[in-house]
Write a protein that holds these residues in place. Sequence first.
Motif, PDB file in Angstrom:
ATOM      1  N   ILE A 127       0.853  -1.186  -0.060  1.00 24.03           N
ATOM      2  CA  ILE A 127       0.030   0.039   0.116  1.00 24.03           C
ATOM      3  C   ILE A 127       0.860   1.348  -0.017  1.00 24.03           C
ATOM      4  O   ILE A 127       0.595   2.283  -0.501  1.00 24.03           O
ATOM      5  CB  ILE A 127      -1.050   0.051   1.352  1.00 24.03           C
ATOM      6  CG1 ILE A 127      -2.058  -1.099   1.170  1.00 24.03           C
ATOM      7  CG2 ILE A 127      -1.716   1.355   1.325  1.00 24.03           C
ATOM      8  CD1 ILE A 127      -2.744  -1.378   2.418  1.00 24.03           C
ATOM      9  N   ALA A 128       1.847   1.292   0.715  1.00 22.67           N
ATOM     10  CA  ALA A 128       2.985   2.356   0.769  1.00 22.67           C
ATOM     11  C   ALA A 128       3.114   2.691  -0.671  1.00 22.67           C
ATOM     12  O   ALA A 128       3.668   2.093  -1.426  1.00 22.67           O
ATOM     13  CB  ALA A 128       3.831   2.188   1.507  1.00 22.67           C
ATOM     14  N   PHE A 129       3.233   4.025  -1.089  1.00 22.09           N
ATOM     15  CA  PHE A 129       3.538   4.561  -2.146  1.00 22.09           C
ATOM     16  C   PHE A 129       5.186   4.635  -2.646  1.00 22.09           C
ATOM     17  O   PHE A 129       5.978   4.851  -1.735  1.00 22.09           O
ATOM     18  CB  PHE A 129       3.133   6.096  -2.421  1.00 22.09           C
ATOM     19  CG  PHE A 129       1.846   6.296  -2.610  1.00 22.09           C
ATOM     20  CD1 PHE A 129       0.852   5.454  -3.092  1.00 22.09           C
ATOM     21  CD2 PHE A 129       1.067   7.355  -2.603  1.00 22.09           C
ATOM     22  CE1 PHE A 129      -0.554   5.234  -3.389  1.00 22.09           C
ATOM     23  CE2 PHE A 129      -0.361   7.607  -2.532  1.00 22.09           C
ATOM     24  CZ  PHE A 129      -1.150   6.740  -3.094  1.00 22.09           C
ATOM     25  N   LYS A 130       5.452   4.142  -3.771  1.00 23.24           N
ATOM     26  CA  LYS A 130       6.710   4.035  -4.291  1.00 23.24           C
ATOM     27  C   LYS A 130       7.081   5.309  -4.985  1.00 23.24           C
ATOM     28  O   LYS A 130       8.307   5.917  -5.096  1.00 23.24           O
ATOM     29  CB  LYS A 130       7.063   3.036  -5.131  1.00 23.24           C
ATOM     30  CG  LYS A 130       6.607   1.569  -4.509  1.00 23.24           C
ATOM     31  CD  LYS A 130       7.147   1.151  -3.352  1.00 23.24           C
ATOM     32  CE  LYS A 130       6.633  -0.049  -2.729  1.00 23.24           C
ATOM     33  NZ  LYS A 130       5.555  -0.203  -2.405  1.00 23.24           N
ATOM     34  N   THR A 160       8.670   8.995  -3.642  1.00 22.03           N
ATOM     35  CA  THR A 160       9.636   8.079  -3.190  1.00 22.03           C
ATOM     36  C   THR A 160       9.831   8.291  -1.739  1.00 22.03           C
ATOM     37  O   THR A 160       9.987   9.508  -1.273  1.00 22.03           O
ATOM     38  CB  THR A 160      11.265   8.191  -3.975  1.00 22.03           C
ATOM     39  OG1 THR A 160      10.968   8.221  -5.192  1.00 22.03           O
ATOM     40  CG2 THR A 160      12.077   7.214  -3.261  1.00 22.03           C
ATOM     41  N   PRO A 161       9.710   7.519  -0.927  1.00 24.28           N
ATOM     42  CA  PRO A 161      10.250   7.495   0.623  1.00 24.28           C
ATOM     43  C   PRO A 161      11.417   7.741   0.910  1.00 24.28           C
ATOM     44  O   PRO A 161      12.114   7.199   0.023  1.00 24.28           O
ATOM     45  CB  PRO A 161       9.524   5.983   1.149  1.00 24.28           C
ATOM     46  CG  PRO A 161       9.878   5.140  -0.050  1.00 24.28           C
ATOM     47  CD  PRO A 161       9.240   6.036  -1.258  1.00 24.28           C
ATOM     48  N   TRP A 216       4.884   8.021   2.027  1.00 21.73           N
ATOM     49  CA  TRP A 216       3.507   8.344   1.356  1.00 21.73           C
ATOM     50  C   TRP A 216       2.594   7.103   1.330  1.00 21.73           C
ATOM     51  O   TRP A 216       3.072   6.112   1.093  1.00 21.73           O
ATOM     52  CB  TRP A 216       3.828   9.171  -0.085  1.00 21.73           C
ATOM     53  CG  TRP A 216       4.371  10.467   0.346  1.00 21.73           C
ATOM     54  CD1 TRP A 216       5.909  10.871   0.196  1.00 21.73           C
ATOM     55  CD2 TRP A 216       3.692  11.595   0.325  1.00 21.73           C
ATOM     56  NE1 TRP A 216       5.774  12.207   0.265  1.00 21.73           N
ATOM     57  CE2 TRP A 216       4.882  12.646   0.180  1.00 21.73           C
ATOM     58  CE3 TRP A 216       2.508  12.081   0.198  1.00 21.73           C
ATOM     59  CZ2 TRP A 216       4.619  14.213   0.287  1.00 21.73           C
ATOM     60  CZ3 TRP A 216       1.966  13.424   0.065  1.00 21.73           C
ATOM     61  CH2 TRP A 216       3.295  14.445   0.154  1.00 21.73           C
ATOM     62  N   ALA A 217       1.366   7.505   1.656  1.00 20.56           N
ATOM     63  CA  ALA A 217       0.279   6.220   1.491  1.00 20.56           C
ATOM     64  C   ALA A 217      -0.998   7.014   1.154  1.00 20.56           C
ATOM     65  O   ALA A 217      -1.162   8.377   0.903  1.00 20.56           O
ATOM     66  CB  ALA A 217       0.223   5.762   2.836  1.00 20.56           C
ATOM     67  N   PRO A 218      -1.920   6.087   0.338  1.00 20.94           N
ATOM     68  CA  PRO A 218      -3.131   6.616   0.188  1.00 20.94           C
ATOM     69  C   PRO A 218      -4.071   7.516   1.372  1.00 20.94           C
ATOM     70  O   PRO A 218      -3.767   6.975   2.562  1.00 20.94           O
ATOM     71  CB  PRO A 218      -3.841   5.663  -0.293  1.00 20.94           C
ATOM     72  CG  PRO A 218      -3.123   4.572  -0.576  1.00 20.94           C
ATOM     73  CD  PRO A 218      -1.884   4.642   0.219  1.00 20.94           C
TER      74      PRO A 218
END
Length: 291
Positions: free
Chosen positions: A206-209, A212-213, A232-234
């Motif tokens: 779920i965590a966004f790529k 970029t983290p 970052w996540a929804p």
Amino acid sequence: MNITLNDISIISSSDYSILFFRMTFVASIVIISMIAGKILSIYLMRALQDKMDRKQLSMLLKLMRYSFVFLVTVFFILPFMGLELSSLLVAGGVLGLILGIAGQSIVANLISGIFLTLERPIKIGDQVNIDNNAGVIEDITFVSTIIRTFDGLYVRVPNDKVFLNNITNYAANVARRFEYVIGITYDSDADKAIGMIKGIIDDDPIAFKNPTPTVFVDKLDDNGVNIFVRIWAPSTEWYSVKTRLLWIIKKTLEENGIKIALPQRTLWFANSMPANPVEIGENDCSIFSHH
């Protein structure tokens, strides 16, 4: 002057003709105003259907249509019927002043509700914070906004407060960022810890790529090395992702020999510690005897 029966019939028929003409004119004006109001409503519906809730839009269009017919009646039909518009305006002005003073808060809420509906800074289902009321929007009317707080309470906020206060909308953007500060001891491998944290984030579904983290050493603190983590996540899932990943990071670091830093103090003495401690009396300032 003598008026015959024939003259009276002529006058009566003339009055009936005038009355019929006036009734026909009034009916025509009403029908034309209703048709024009309907056309205006259709145009506004097409222009605003993507910007407003269907229920609120229907109420607004009805209000505008009736207002249009009312204005046509006041400015066209009443003068034609022989009523003095000036006296009507004076009476209407006095009545409007009285109603305005009595219901100014209601009018303010109504106008604010119309602007909120048109601007749409919030919508039903959004997670928001308005006037220190944090929760989920349950309903938006022309007068008030209903918020279900995160602890389950229902709060009715007048629309003028909603419109004039700062609105924090947690769900307006599709993505939301959260952060950790993870402290590890100085004898732990910071590069290894950073690599493991990045791997945990990359493996999460779920965590966004993108965005970029980021994971980096932020500070060399008194108790250890602080690793700063941004993810970052929804917007709808960010809290569950935040709580889940923090626990996974903690367990993974400990299983791989990375120690989490704890508050600690190390005391250094200039001289060797005395060997003969003494009991503390009421007025003693030290626990050691001095030579």
